[in-house]
Write an enzyme that holds these catalytic residues in place. Sequence first.
Site, short mmCIF file in Angstrom:
data_model
loop_
_atom_site.label_atom_id
_atom_site.label_comp_id
_atom_site.label_asym_id
_atom_site.label_seq_id
_atom_site.Cartn_x
_atom_site.Cartn_y
_atom_site.Cartn_z
N ARG A 83 8.13 -9.18 6.64
CA ARG A 83 6.70 -8.89 6.53
C ARG A 83 6.00 -10.11 5.95
NH1 ARG A 83 3.58 -6.52 2.02
NH2 ARG A 83 1.65 -5.70 2.88
N HIS A 127 -4.12 -10.44 3.62
CA HIS A 127 -3.55 -10.33 2.28
C HIS A 127 -4.41 -11.20 1.35
CE1 HIS A 127 0.45 -9.23 0.14
NE2 HIS A 127 -0.35 -9.73 -0.80
N GLU A 172 -3.26 -3.69 0.37
CA GLU A 172 -3.80 -3.27 -0.92
C GLU A 172 -5.31 -3.47 -1.06
OE1 GLU A 172 -1.57 -5.01 -4.12
OE2 GLU A 172 0.23 -3.92 -3.60
N ASN A 301 3.07 0.27 -1.24
CA ASN A 301 3.58 -0.72 -2.21
C ASN A 301 3.67 -0.03 -3.57
OD1 ASN A 301 3.33 -2.56 -0.15
ND2 ASN A 301 1.73 -3.79 -1.11
N TYR A 303 5.16 -0.53 -7.70
CA TYR A 303 5.81 -1.32 -8.76
C TYR A 303 6.04 -0.52 -10.03
CZ TYR A 303 5.10 -5.36 -5.80
OH TYR A 303 5.17 -6.22 -4.74
N GLU A 378 6.30 -2.95 -0.03
CA GLU A 378 6.61 -3.84 -1.15
C GLU A 378 7.22 -3.04 -2.28
OE1 GLU A 378 3.46 -6.28 -2.84
OE2 GLU A 378 2.72 -6.76 -0.83
#
Length: 478
Positions: A83, A127, A172, A301, A303, A378
């Site tokens: 990606r 991005h 995002e 994504n 985290y 991600e």
Amino acid sequence: APAALPTAARTFPPGFLWGTATAAYQIEGAAAEDGRTPSIWDTFARTPGKVRNGDTGDVATDHYHRWREDVALMADLGVGAYRFSLSWPRIQPTGRGPAVQKGLDFYRRLTDELLAKGIRPVATLYHWDLPQELEDAGGWPERATTDRFAEYAALAVEALGDRVHTWTTLNEPWCSAFLGHASGVHAPGRTDPVAALRAAHHLNLAHGKAVQALRAGLPDEADVSITLNLHHVRARTDSPQDADAARRIDALANRVFTGPLLSGAYPADLLTDTARLTDWSFVRDGDTATIRQRLDFLGVNYYTPTLVSAADGTAADHSFDGHGASGHSPWPGADDVVFHRPPGSTTAMGWAVDPSGLHDLLLRLKAEVPDLPLMITENGVACDDYVDPSGTVHDPDRIAYLHGHLAAVHRAIEAGVDVRGYFLWSLLDNFEWGYGYSKRFGAVYVDYPTGRRIPKASARWYAEVARANALPEAAEGV
Ligand code: GBH
């Protein structure tokens, strides 16, 4: 039966896609080559005080010149997908008009090489690198930018649609809208909450228009998607006040996007919560219908989870709520909500390690949109890697993080969630936005400024997971 049977190998579904991810501004460098002009991130990074150590993406990992070596690295890892994002100002320097052939040629060479090595290219259109000229014309708070984005999408798919069959429109949009326009810690560094809400709507609308442009240039079997950094928001207590704080942040972090994208409307509570700031008249008739395009999958994504409470009179710690140093909040109309450090260990970013947030987020998505396939676009960690005297790079914290989060994905799949793949952020150490080169997310170490690449222990570990299509019992499996 014997007491201690070995637990069944945690095998992933057949065809599960294993990949790594990057983004153009974070790796390419070559900021002024072959006709590329500045994006908002070039401008922001060159503004003193915005990026740690004054770092910029001028050279980054020099991927623009080392792309062949980077594809060879991926091939050595044996990971099946990559990606990456297209640099808008490399393809269309002013954000308008015809494409620059040299810019397109770079992505043609890259994707040819990926396909030759059996690696599926997964392209993201945006991005975060808006051409500076479009920012000068008003940027994302300006509606016309949505048409510029659709035109750029058409150019990109015309040039690459014959070989790239998996596309993502935006990465995002929460970060673009709210870190870019409300807290100002990302480019373009504005601190205007209404501009941030306008930007969020125009990013949604740009996505809808771009999906139409992409589909017009792609075969039916191609996949089109968007990637969101959905926040897994938890309330600190079960008091009604804390639950309401969590609801408000959930609206501003998640439902401002998933509402129009998946249900065709902005949530009523979001409009009420922000009524003091705006009447949302920038949303015109027909917009939400344009935004709600069929998606082949949703990119997620993840985290770290988010832990909030209502204001309790104590001084807020802004180290994990995205506030800028100047104190501007990324949460329009909710700057009274208090963010707390979730329990558990923290990464080099100061983010809590908690795979249960990913598991719970995936289960929530299954409950809310049962028929929508998901892709983890991600997941990864910045940690303190240790280079031993022989030059081997040890990163046990990264292996543990990946193991824990892949186990969470596996549990979600067992619970019936349709997760199609997982992309490790990131292939390479790279330019970590406001943190510059001070944080390393790579599975491959980059020696700045020689640019030398050294796969870390986690890269070998991840390659083995991908090869086996299964998780080993313990993090230290290989
Ligand atoms: C992703 O952003 C990006 O897509 C990628 O380019 C980047 O390199 C990578 O992650 C690592 O950062 O910011 O205080 O509110 C992730 C951005 C990180 C934004 C977690 C929300 C929560 C803490 N998100 N963050 S705070």
